[in-house]
Design a protein around this motif. Structure first.
Motif, short mmCIF file in Angstrom:
data_model
loop_
_atom_site.label_atom_id
_atom_site.label_comp_id
_atom_site.label_asym_id
_atom_site.label_seq_id
_atom_site.Cartn_x
_atom_site.Cartn_y
_atom_site.Cartn_z
N TRP A 168 15.80 6.61 54.50
CA TRP A 168 17.09 6.01 54.92
C TRP A 168 17.59 6.72 56.16
CZ3 TRP A 168 22.54 7.40 54.56
CH2 TRP A 168 22.76 8.75 54.26
N VAL A 287 28.79 10.73 53.99
CA VAL A 287 28.77 11.19 52.60
C VAL A 287 30.19 11.44 52.10
CG1 VAL A 287 26.49 12.19 52.92
CG2 VAL A 287 28.51 13.66 52.95
N TYR A 288 31.08 11.85 52.99
CA TYR A 288 32.47 12.01 52.54
C TYR A 288 33.14 10.66 52.43
CZ TYR A 288 31.75 16.93 52.84
OH TYR A 288 31.25 18.20 52.62
N HIS A 333 24.10 20.71 59.36
CA HIS A 333 23.51 21.36 58.19
C HIS A 333 22.35 20.55 57.63
CE1 HIS A 333 26.84 19.36 55.61
NE2 HIS A 333 25.78 18.58 55.60
N HIS A 334 22.16 19.35 58.16
CA HIS A 334 20.97 18.59 57.76
C HIS A 334 19.79 18.94 58.65
CE1 HIS A 334 23.17 15.91 55.04
NE2 HIS A 334 24.16 16.08 55.88
N ALA A 360 37.12 22.77 46.89
CA ALA A 360 37.50 23.73 45.86
C ALA A 360 38.94 23.47 45.45
CB ALA A 360 37.33 25.13 46.38
N ALA A 402 23.86 25.17 52.12
CA ALA A 402 24.70 25.52 53.26
C ALA A 402 24.30 26.88 53.82
CB ALA A 402 26.16 25.54 52.84
N ASP A 407 18.27 27.42 52.65
CA ASP A 407 17.90 26.04 52.96
C ASP A 407 16.47 25.97 53.50
OD1 ASP A 407 18.63 23.24 53.11
OD2 ASP A 407 18.40 23.50 55.27
N HIS A 411 14.90 23.08 51.67
CA HIS A 411 15.05 21.89 52.48
C HIS A 411 13.96 20.87 52.12
CE1 HIS A 411 15.97 19.31 55.84
NE2 HIS A 411 14.71 19.37 56.25
N HIS A 419 20.91 17.33 44.36
CA HIS A 419 22.24 17.38 44.98
C HIS A 419 22.75 15.98 45.28
CE1 HIS A 419 25.43 18.53 47.76
NE2 HIS A 419 24.86 17.78 48.68
N ARG A 481 10.30 16.15 48.67
CA ARG A 481 10.81 14.79 48.59
C ARG A 481 9.77 13.85 49.17
NH1 ARG A 481 16.36 14.71 51.94
NH2 ARG A 481 16.22 12.50 51.40
#
Ligand code: HEA
Ligand code: HEA
Ligand code: CUA
Ligand SMILES: [Cu+2]
Lengths: 591, 285, 201
Positions: A168, A287-288, A333-334, A360, A402, A407, A411, A419, A481
């Motif tokens: 994707w 994602v957010y 971060h990806h 948090a 993160a 990672d 990764h 996740h 993956r």
């Protein structure tokens, strides 16, 4: 169009609609309806269909991972040749197509339309006391663009080369050359589909922002907005500013595929990493986009069934805004190990750590809401409560990734897949189920069956965790993956039992949706009639008949206080609707 | 297999429930529920950080969930008991904003230290440099030969007959040789000159705790590590690169220095004697 | 239109302010801005990455092309003014409003015509999507996207013009023209950037 804009004033729209109520043709009532509630339902049924599609693709993924190379029972023979061998077993290339479309469908055709299309449309005007959206025409347009985009994306199923198969995330140059990915048509359709889908999102976002900011009922100050509306408002801004960047990238990719441009190829001064930066600049806000409305909806349901105001309303609002803003500066971060400048990795790691703080804050405020409440465990509540726990698990696994050095190790392993699903299924989808059970009465004027709701919840909750928790371990064990056959690797062969276990649980998870589907459609016709306010909630939509008539409010309501006035001391009734002035006796304290 | 898939399914279902590892375990040390034993020096530091985060998040998880469930039971709806009317508490908000912030900043500091001072510190001068190029769907592996120097390489030169982009006029490249197996001397720093020919591939070895994408059009030279355990591992391509991605891999052998020197000598002299460009610059023998 | 809400002593009233349509249009333009921002950032990254590989093709360098494009740019910028004054006059009910609107449409169309002509001529010169290094990719996709926007703008303005001709544009009802002109000004500004980075720098 000129007309619509001129008449954009919803009162006018509502009045005219009231008069011509009976005269609405079938076409105007069900196909090209400009009533936000109808559009919401159109979104609802479409994205439920796509959920089944995406889910079945997932079942295909799981089958292949557990029993690689064994012919798919029943379906095997019927599937096209790009997907399966003559024997009917899924072939590696086909497998890539499966997870690519699984994710594309789930993200763009299930979670986004569900959260934003369904609940955004249905709830915003009702909750802010407006007659409809600011631009009903664009609202309808938005739905149909989305509808078409779905079928453009899926159309490649019938092409000889089949679905796109570069994930994707469609990393170039793999995605940029038919020679590499083997499905020029599929990949191109993917680009066009996402472009059209983007237009739909942008039209919707424009509508939501305008509506929420300009059309609130008298007294509905910004800090009296229900949190669901706040979540959707922030989300709308993310859509507005992030989606066009994906559109641009998709257009460039399309040109690379078809016009010989070299934006993302390694030859001719193109830059493969440019695609990743553009994609993730959209992809992280995305994602957010998929969790902020969910957070809003849950924050709406918890107080109702705790009979207690939400804990730290303002903190919740600021947290959502903070997530929205910071969401634009963490995309790297990806790409920690993508070959991107090492300094950038360190920087993005920092912003990613920071963005975990508002999450948090939200988590702790949810706990605070339950604290000294009077908790009623209805089906919507169960899903809402589960959302919080599952989001925490998903979020905490985010912390591992993160941290740049960790990672490096995890990764692109199943740790990431775990996740993804904790935040997206345990998060977004659980919230969607909660919201469906909760607003169903308002949508269809009937109640869903509590018992079967609980059955659905228990099955979904158990099988969800059985399916996705072991993926953390697989990831740590070094399972990559996007591999069609784990048994190719020495260190994964010994993991195969875990894969089989996950697959069986996944089937269970799939089947767990059947009681839901049955309950959903049965109740629509046979369920007990729903009163105006079955949950004794305080927000404006519950002051209306179920379902509300066209134009929503007879007279524009007036709002006297915040959205969560439950168990106010000095009142005999334990909830105080937003449109009712507080009685003298009530000792109401504002947040 | 004489069992039907579903049959096998239920068998291993049971196995896993018992937590028993399945039969025919691999040569590599793998555990059913935990990560493989670390086999590189920087990997040990990464594990340290991993465990730190693991315990941190475990504590956070247990605390939040215990409190949560406790509240849910204690404050379940009961006759005559009504909820407390409260809009929140600013002191609490401050506390649970400041504490996580502090934790996260600390964590970032720790991560950043490992990132710069351990993983991406300057590779030692005596590091053995190996050129690796990913292509659909295999890895090309080139050794510097006896002189220990790969010589100049340039991505622009990468082609079917020059997988590593060697500047063939450079004498240092004369005794370079390719190998199907990634042979590594134990406890000796290894530096990778990473390239990709067509699409993005990746250099991934779980036991070494190493992952790095190989991007076409640019050479990545910052990957280096020190294997610490003699044994056989697998190099996996862990970046989707097409229909053959799922089994794009190479064998890794970590051997003693002596064994390695012997192997290296034979190979490089062979390369010098019959200087066949194919064996030196392109395909695996 | 009168709404009971007016009477109430509250900050924000429920009936939409006259600028609600404008507000929507502006949010939409924010999105459009991000679209071009994405493309332009791509251009910047690619160009700085290409270094010496970034070659301005002769076809673009020759003064003929430059001057032509300069003229077209002038026309486009001019059209923003004609549009502005046309609008003002129409709303004030003064003369020449429609004429100025028509002029705007003409100027826009001229710009498009020039672009079409330029593309064909560049194509003949051997400069196309896939040539001149990464420059070809950037040039044609960026100008292509912008051209598309101009075309849409011309259509919108034509519709406004027709409205005006039939007297549908009144001080109360001019939402559509408002939006079209906002859009048009936006497209103009974008062109200033594109012209600078693609022809001059
Ligand atoms: C709804 C979607 C969603 C959400 C909300 C998140 C939230 C977060 N994500 Fe996630 N992420 C995805 C969807 C999401 N993610 C997807 C789809 C991918 C994969 C894309 C792909 O490659 O296909 C991905 C990938 C991804 C990566 C890349 C991994 C890799 O490819 O190597 C990273 C790395 O940093 C990351 C980090 C985070 C972080 C730090 C958060 C934080 O926001 C989480 C914050 C929440 C908490 C931390 C829990 C609650 C907090 C407390 C209980 C307080 C106390 C906690 C502590 C003191 C530790 N995510
Ligand atoms: C909202 C997003 C979302 C949702 C809901 C899901 C849901 C599921 N996903 Fe999802 N998944 C992603 C988003 C999502 N996924 C993303 C972004 C990726 C990354 C893709 C990439 O790498 O590019 C991914 C990748 C991904 C992988 C990794 C593939 C790989 O890397 O090789 C796997 C493997 O197990 C998987 C499994 C599942 C399963 C079993 C479900 C189940 O929860 C589905 C359950 C639902 C149903 C089954 C549908 C409803 C029921 C029926 C249709 C009737 C009954 C049917 C049967 C029982 C047959 N997903
Ligand atoms: Cu090469 Cu995956
Ligand atoms: Cu992210």
């Amino acid at each position: 169009m000129a007309q619509t804009l001129a008449h954009a004033a919803p009162e006018v729209h509502a009045e005219t609609a009231h008069h011509h109520h009976q005269e609405l043709s079938f076409f105007r009532k069900y196909i090209w309806s400009e009533d936000h509630k109808t559009i919401g339902l159109q979104y609802l049924f479409t994205s439920m269909f796509f959920l089944l599609v995406g889910g079945l693709l997932a079942m295909g993924i799981r089958y292949q991972l557990a029993f690689p190379g064994t012919p798919v029972p029943i379906l095997g023979k019927l599937l096209p040749k790009w997907l399966v061998t003559d024997a009917g077993a899924i072939q590696p290339g086909g497998y890539n197509a499966l997870f690519t479309m699984h994710a594309t469908v789930m993200v763009f055709l299930v979670v986004m339309p569900f959260l934003i299309g369904v609940f955004g449309n249905f709830l915003i005007p009702l909750k802010i006391g407006a007659a409809d959206m600011a631009f009903p025409f664009f609202n309808a347009l938005s739905f149909w663009l989305f509808f078409v985009s779905g079928f453009i994306i899926l159309s490649s199923f019938f092409s000889p080369t089949g679905f796109p198969a570069s994930g994707w995330t469609s990393y170039a140059p793999l995605s940029a050359h038919g020679a590499y990915n083997g499905t020029q048509y599929g990949q191109s359709a993917w680009c066009v589909g996402l472009f059209v889908n983007g237009l739909a999102s942008i039209a919707g976002a424009m509508n939501y922002i305008t509506t929420i900011i300009n059309m609130r009922a008298p007294g509905m100050k910004m800090f009296r907005l229900p949190l669901a509306v706040w979540g959707l408002l922030v989300t709308a801004f993310l859509l507005l500013l992030a989606v066009p960047v994906l559109s641009a990238a998709a257009a460039m990719l399309f040109c690379d595929l078809n016009f010989g441009t070299t934006f993302f190829s390694s030859t001719n001064f193109g830059q493969p990493l440019l695609w990743q930066h553009l994609f993730w600049f959209f992809g992280h806000p995305e994602v957010y986009i998929m969790v902020l409305p969910a957070m809003g909806l849950v924050s709406e349901i918890l107080p109702v069934f705790c009979r207690k105001p939400i804990f730290g309303y303002k903190a919740m609002v600021f947290a959502m805004v903070a997530i929205g803003v910071l969401g634009f500066i963490v995309w790297g971060h990806h790409m920690f190990v993508s070959g991107m400048n090492l300094m950038l990795s360190a920087t993005f790691s920092f912003s990613t750590m920071v963005i975990a703080v508002p999450s948090a804050i939200k988590t702790f405020n949810w706990l605070g809401t339950v604290w000294r409440g009077s908790v009623r465990f209805t089906t919507p509540m169960c899903f809402a409560l589960a959302f919080v726990s599952m989001f925490v698990i998903g979020g905490l696994s985010g912390i591992f990734m993160a941290s740049t050095p960790v990672d490096i190790f995890i990764h692109h392993t199943y740790f990431v897949v775990a996740h993804i699903h904790y935040v997206l299924f345990g998060g977004s989808i659980f919230a969607i189920f909660a919201a469906l059970y909760f607003w169903y009465p308002k949508m269809f004027g009937r109640m869903m069956n509590e018992f079967w709701g609980k059955v659905h919840f228990c099955l979904a909750f158990i099988f969800f965790n059985l399916t996705f928790f072991p993926m953390h371990n697989l990831g740590l064990n070094g399972m990559m993956r996007r591999i069609a056959d784990p048994t190719q690797y020495d260190h994964l062969r010994s993991q195969q039992p875990v894969n089989v276990f996950i697959t069986l649980s996944a089937f269970g998870l799939g089947l767990s949706t059947i009681p839901f589907l049955v309950n959903f459609f049965y109740s629509m016709f046979r369920g007990p009639k729903a009163p105006r306010n079955p949950w004794e909630a305080t927000t404006l939509e519950w002051t209306l008949p179920s379902p509300p008539g066209h134009g929503n409010f007879e007279t524009t309501p007036t709002v006297y206080h915040g959205p969560y006035e439950y168990s106010v001391p000095g009142m005999d009734q334990d909830f105080l609707p937003q449109n009712q002035p507080a009685p003298e006796t009530a000792r109401i304290s504002s947040h | 297999m004489k069992y039907s898939p579903v049959h096998r399914g239920f068998l291993s279902f049971a196995l896993v429930l018992l937590g028993v590892s399945s039969a025919g375990a691999a040569p590599r040390t793998t555990h059913l529920w935990w990560m493989p034993d670390v086999a590189s020096r920087s990997g040990q530091t990464i594990d340290g950080l991993f465990y730190f985060i693991f315990y941190l998040t475990a504590v956070v998880f247990v605390l939040t969930q215990v409190v949560y469930v406790y509240f849910l039971i204690k404050y379940r709806a009961r006759k005559g008991v009504s909820a407390t009317y409260s809009h929140g508490n600013n002191r609490l908000e401050v506390i649970w904003t400041v504490i996580p912030t502090a934790i996260f900043l600390g964590l970032w500091g720790y991560s950043n230290h490992v990132w710069w001072d351990v993983i991406h510190s300057e590779p030692p001068a005596d590091a053995l440099e190996i050129a690796i190029t990913g292509y659909q769907f295999a890895f090309g592996i080139q050794y510097p030969g006896a002189d220990g120097r790969l010589g100049r390489t340039d991505v622009k030169l990468i082609a079917n007959d020059n997988l590593f982009g060697n500047d063939k006029s450079d004498p240092a490249a004369k005794d370079n040789f390719t190998s199907a197996v990634l042979e590594l001397p134990v406890d000796r720093p290894v530096r990778i000159r990473l390239n990709a020919k067509d699409v993005i591939h990746a250099f991934y070895v779980p036991e070494f705790r190493i992952y790095q994408d190989a991007v076409p059009g640019r050479t990545i030279d910052w990957v280096w590590f020190v294997p610490t355990k003699i044994g056989s591992y697998q190099l996996a391509c862990n970046q989707l690169c097409g229909s053959g991605h799922y089994n794009m891999k190479a064998q890794i052998q970590v051997v003693s220095q002596e064994e390695f020197d012997k192997w290296n000598k034979e190979k490089s002299t062979a390369a010098l004697v019959s200087h066949d460009p194919d064996r030196a610059y392109a395909l695996n023998p | 239109m009168s709404s009971p809400a007016i009477a109430l002593p509250f900050g924000n009233v429920s009936f939409p302010r006259p600028n609600i349509v404008r507000f929507g249009m502006l949010t939409f333009l924010a999105s459009e801005a991000m679209l071009f921002a994405g493309l332009i950032c791509g251009y910047i990254v690619l160009r700085s990455g290409a270094g010496t590989g970034w070659q301005m093709p002769e076809a673009l360098k020759n003064p003929g092309t430059i001057t032509q494009t300069l003229v077209a740019t002038a026309l486009l910028l001019g059209s923003s003014f004609t549009l502005h004054f046309g609008e003002v006059r129409l709303l004030r009910g003064e003369r020449h409003g429609r004429a100025l609107l028509l002029l705007t449409v003409v100027l826009g169309s001229l710009f498009l015509a020039n672009q079409a002509n330029e593309w064909t001529h560049l194509h003949q010169e051997g400069f196309w999507f896939n040539s001149a290094g990464i420059m070809g990719s950037c040039f044609f996709v960026l100008t292509g996207f912008h051209g598309l926007h101009v075309a849409i703008g011309v259509i919108l303005l034509t519709v406004s013009l027709i409205q005006a001709v039939f007297g549908l544009v009144t001080p109360e009802h001019h939402a559509f023209m408002d939006c079209s002109s906002l859009y048009w000004h936006f497209v103009d500004i974008v062109w200033v950037f594109l012209f600078t980075i693609l022809y001059i720098l």
